[in-house]
Scaffold this motif. Structure first.
Motif, PDB file in Angstrom:
ATOM      1  N   GLY A 192       0.818  -1.210   0.000  1.00 39.75           N
ATOM      2  CA  GLY A 192       0.000   0.000   0.000  1.00 39.75           C
ATOM      3  C   GLY A 192       0.851   1.259   0.000  1.00 39.75           C
ATOM      4  O   GLY A 192       0.449   2.287  -0.571  1.00 39.75           O
ATOM      5  N   LEU A 193       2.024   1.200   0.623  1.00 40.00           N
ATOM      6  CA  LEU A 193       2.942   2.343   0.590  1.00 40.00           C
ATOM      7  C   LEU A 193       3.390   2.634  -0.834  1.00 40.00           C
ATOM      8  O   LEU A 193       3.468   3.797  -1.254  1.00 40.00           O
ATOM      9  CB  LEU A 193       4.164   2.063   1.472  1.00 40.00           C
TER      10      LEU A 193
ATOM     11  N   PHE B 173      10.153   0.264  -4.804  1.00 39.40           N
ATOM     12  CA  PHE B 173      10.575   0.156  -3.409  1.00 39.40           C
ATOM     13  C   PHE B 173      11.917   0.838  -3.177  1.00 39.40           C
ATOM     14  O   PHE B 173      12.182   1.378  -2.098  1.00 39.40           O
ATOM     15  CB  PHE B 173      10.653  -1.311  -2.975  1.00 39.40           C
ATOM     16  N   LYS B 174      12.782   0.843  -4.188  1.00 35.92           N
ATOM     17  CA  LYS B 174      14.051   1.556  -4.081  1.00 35.92           C
ATOM     18  C   LYS B 174      13.812   3.059  -3.991  1.00 35.92           C
ATOM     19  O   LYS B 174      14.465   3.768  -3.210  1.00 35.92           O
ATOM     20  CB  LYS B 174      14.935   1.222  -5.278  1.00 35.92           C
ATOM     21  N   LYS B 175      12.855   3.567  -4.804  1.00 37.63           N
ATOM     22  CA  LYS B 175      12.514   4.987  -4.729  1.00 37.63           C
ATOM     23  C   LYS B 175      11.929   5.345  -3.365  1.00 37.63           C
ATOM     24  O   LYS B 175      12.115   6.463  -2.877  1.00 37.63           O
ATOM     25  CB  LYS B 175      11.513   5.351  -5.831  1.00 37.63           C
ATOM     26  N   LEU B 176      11.231   4.378  -2.756  1.00 35.66           N
ATOM     27  CA  LEU B 176      10.675   4.628  -1.421  1.00 35.66           C
ATOM     28  C   LEU B 176      11.763   4.680  -0.350  1.00 35.66           C
ATOM     29  O   LEU B 176      11.527   5.184   0.742  1.00 35.66           O
ATOM     30  CB  LEU B 176       9.662   3.545  -1.052  1.00 35.66           C
TER      31      LEU B 176
ATOM     32  N   PRO C 264      16.038   9.128   2.056  1.00 33.91           N
ATOM     33  CA  PRO C 264      15.174   7.970   1.782  1.00 33.91           C
ATOM     34  C   PRO C 264      14.055   7.850   2.801  1.00 33.91           C
ATOM     35  O   PRO C 264      14.321   7.790   4.010  1.00 33.91           O
ATOM     36  CB  PRO C 264      16.136   6.789   1.838  1.00 33.91           C
ATOM     37  N   PHE C 265      12.837   7.810   2.322  1.00 32.77           N
ATOM     38  CA  PHE C 265      11.667   7.821   3.197  1.00 32.77           C
ATOM     39  C   PHE C 265      11.656   6.627   4.140  1.00 32.77           C
ATOM     40  O   PHE C 265      11.500   6.776   5.355  1.00 32.77           O
ATOM     41  CB  PHE C 265      10.398   7.847   2.342  1.00 32.77           C
TER      42      PHE C 265
END
Length: 664
Positions: free
Chosen positions: A291-292, A318-321, A374-375
């Motif tokens: 969901g993220l 997921f890497k961008k997150l 990074p978040f």
């Protein structure tokens, strides 16, 4: 005859009689003392009377537990509360509430089954509010002695007490005592807790916390804490008390303790999630994780993609997150703490503030590596910091604060600063989340550096009162040293350039002070001239004729060419006015250092204070060096803030050393 220390004077009073002041012989039997008092008042039957403290806890003074007088008092009150006259019942119950604090009386009254009579009055609930308040107060005092078990109470009685608490309109005094009775029931046994839990809802208790009556708030909070501590983990999910925390009125010690326990319970409710790693086979947790990704990026239809292509796309997003293990992001959440609590905070941020979440992720995913934030990694680290600061999982964590959900995401490189921001802000005890955010934002990196510098100076004792006092004492000596250096520099002299109307710097002139500091000598010199002698300088100005020293745009030669001079020239210009301020000697220094040296030196000649930035800088350097030199012998020796007290002088000075004695 008894000793004087065994005799004390006491005052004795009785309703309807004139008070007596007697000398009590503590060696006499108590029955003899009571008989003497009764004889003075002409009272028959002294065995029916007893002495009772009038102040503080009004207990009876007895020599043995089985005192007849207390039995007589218990019998009278037992009959009084059954009187048909409501006034007599009210007075009897009020007195019963007062004297029931004495365990000897309580035993006498309970032996007559008096507590059952009080239970019946409560169950019937026919009495006026004042009588019911006295009844409940007396019952509570009797039960506090532990003579009768709480488990002997009937369900009818428990429901009636609960109805008093649940009533929306009722005398607050009745509700206060009812809350105290229910608290004792909950703490006494688990079976009574279950009965009370069925009758009293947490929502109703929380509504009592919203009232302005602080005593009612305290009793409601006490029952709430008892129910939370007696219940299981599922019973501890409660919110309430924020209005008390945010209230401007002072909070009593008892309420402060209950709030402390409440916040600890609420914070420790997060412990299970904090200590649980992400389970890759748990579909709910996997949905939260994906969901993220879905909330941050525009989702294209993945139905037509191959498994390899779908995995590649997910790993890229997921890497961008900001996950370290983009192919298997669940590994980032396997560390405990913070475990699933980090996932909860990220999901909360994404669902509560979707626009800010997506904007933050997209902005940071396009930054250079050295500026990346990074978040996911930042969120996990920040959640860990908050768990440590709030001491989640520790019993009674030791700090009273509201449950704070902080939506902050910062770079891993500044996590130490973040920890310091949060810790310093919490130490100021903010009363609301908004105030917490404002203080965190105000405590930026530069402010933290200033605080660290100040604390370092305090640790080095540079700012301790004795050191500051020493600095003040050293200043005059060091200022005199700087003044002498300035005058020596003026005596040595300086080469200056003349600026013509065409701004050509083609002429040189030299100025120096005479060794006796009384005359300024100056004159034109040729290029590459060595330091000229005083005799070679034809012009001179007596120091006594100098009226003032002006700088910058106030100089006459700057006013003549107003608007034509650069700021650099203005900052280096100064002039001497002499005679009746009709004449002036104009200077343009070659550097800021020469400007400071000459303006300071001329100020010294005129008896004025030096004010240049160079002087202040040199003074600080000299002070620092001198202080360090003087404190070398005190390395690792704590310096007290105040001087030790000077001992008092001796009573006389009649002492000396006898030199006539031969040395052995």
């Amino acid at each position: 005859m008894p000793q004087q220390k065994d005799i004390v004077k006491i005052a004795i009073q009785m309703p309807g009689a004139y008070p007596q002041l007697i000398q009590l012989d503590q060696k006499k039997p108590l029955t003899a003392v009571i008989k003497e008092v009764c004889d003075k008042w002409n009272l028959p039957g002294p065995d029916n009377y007893a002495l009772q403290y009038a102040d503080g806890i009004q207990t009876y003074i007895t020599e043995s537990v089985d005192c007849v007088c207390q039995g007589r008092c218990a019998e009278d009150l037992y009959k009084g509360i059954q009187s048909s006259d409501s006034g007599v019942r009210c007075d009897s119950l009020k007195l019963l509430a007062d004297v029931s604090t004495d365990i000897t009386f309580a035993q006498e009254f309970i032996s007559r089954d008096g507590h059952s009579l009080l239970v019946k009055i409560v169950e019937d609930a026919h009495e006026a509010p004042l009588i019911m308040t006295h009844t409940l107060s007396a019952f509570m005092e009797l039960m506090d002695h532990g003579i009768v078990s709480w488990e002997n109470l009937s369900s009818v009685f428990i429901k009636k007490i609960a109805s008093f608490v649940n009533a929306k309109v009722l005398d607050t005094s009745i509700q206060q005592v009812s809350l105290a009775i229910l608290e004792s029931m909950v703490l006494s046994s688990s079976s009574l807790f279950n009965e009370v839990k069925q009758e009293i809802t947490l929502e109703r208790l929380i509504s009592h916390l919203q009232v302005t009556n602080q005593q009612l708030q305290t009793k409601a909070m006490a029952l709430l804490m008892a129910m939370l501590l007696a219940g299981g983990e599922a019973d501890r999910q409660v919110r309430g008390g924020e209005n008390i925390i945010h209230s401007s009125s002072s909070v009593g010690d008892e309420m402060a303790h209950y709030l402390y326990v409440l916040q600890t319970v609420r914070l420790n409710h997060l412990e299970a999630r904090m200590r649980t790693p992400l389970d890759s086979y748990n579909q709910e947790q996997r949905d939260m994780l994906h969901g993220l990704r879905q909330a941050a990026f525009e989702m294209e239809s993945e139905s037509g993609l191959s498994n390899e292509r779908r995995r590649s796309l997910c790993a890229k997003e997921f890497k961008k997150l900001g996950f370290s293990n983009n192919s298997n992001p669940g590994l980032d959440l396997s560390r405990c703490p913070p475990g699933l609590l980090a996932l909860d905070t990220m999901a909360y941020f994404a669902s509560r503030y979707p626009d800010a979440y997506s904007r933050f992720v997209l902005e940071n995913s396009s930054r250079e590596d050295k500026h990346e934030c990074p978040f996911a990694r930042s969120s996990i680290q920040l959640t860990l910091i908050l768990c440590e600061i709030l001491r989640i999982g520790e019993p009674l964590a030791g700090i009273l604060l509201s449950l704070l959900v902080v939506d902050l995401v910062l770079s891993l490189k500044v996590m130490q600063v973040v920890r310091e921001q949060i810790t310093r802000t919490l130490s100021s005890k903010p009363t609301s989340l908004e105030l917490f955010k404002n203080k965190v934002n105000a405590l930026n990196y530069s402010e933290i550096l200033k605080l660290r510098q100040t604390e370092r100076l305090h640790q080095e004792e540079t700012l301790s009162p004795p050191v500051l006092e020493l600095k003040e004492r050293l200043k005059p000596e060091l200022l005199e040293l700087i003044r002498q250096q300035r005058l020596n520099r003026l005596c040595h002299g300086t080469l200056f350039r003349k600026i013509s109307s065409r701004r050509r710097q083609d002429k040189l002139w030299y100025c120096r002070l005479s060794p006796n500091h009384k005359v300024l000598h100056y004159g034109d010199v040729e290029e590459q001239t060595e330091t000229p002698s005083i005799e070679a300088l034809q012009e001179k100005i007596p120091v006594a004729d100098i009226k003032n020293v002006v700088t910058g745009k106030d100089c006459p030669h700057m006013k003549e060419n107003k608007g034509k001079q650069t700021k650099e020239v203005l900052d280096l210009a100064f002039s001497i006015t002499y005679d009746v301020e009709e004449y002036s000697l104009n200077f343009i220094a070659s550097s800021r250092t020469d400007f400071c040296l000459w303006t300071d030196g001329l100020s010294v000649l005129l008896g004025k204070e030096m004010s240049s930035e160079s002087m202040h800088s040199e003074l600080e350097i000299l002070l620092s060096m001198e202080i360090k030199l003087r404190l070398l012998d005190l390395e690792n020796v704590p310096i007290p803030d105040t001087a030790p007290p000077i001992p008092k002088p001796p009573s006389n000075f009649n002492f000396c050393y006898d030199f006539s004695q031969a040395e052995q």
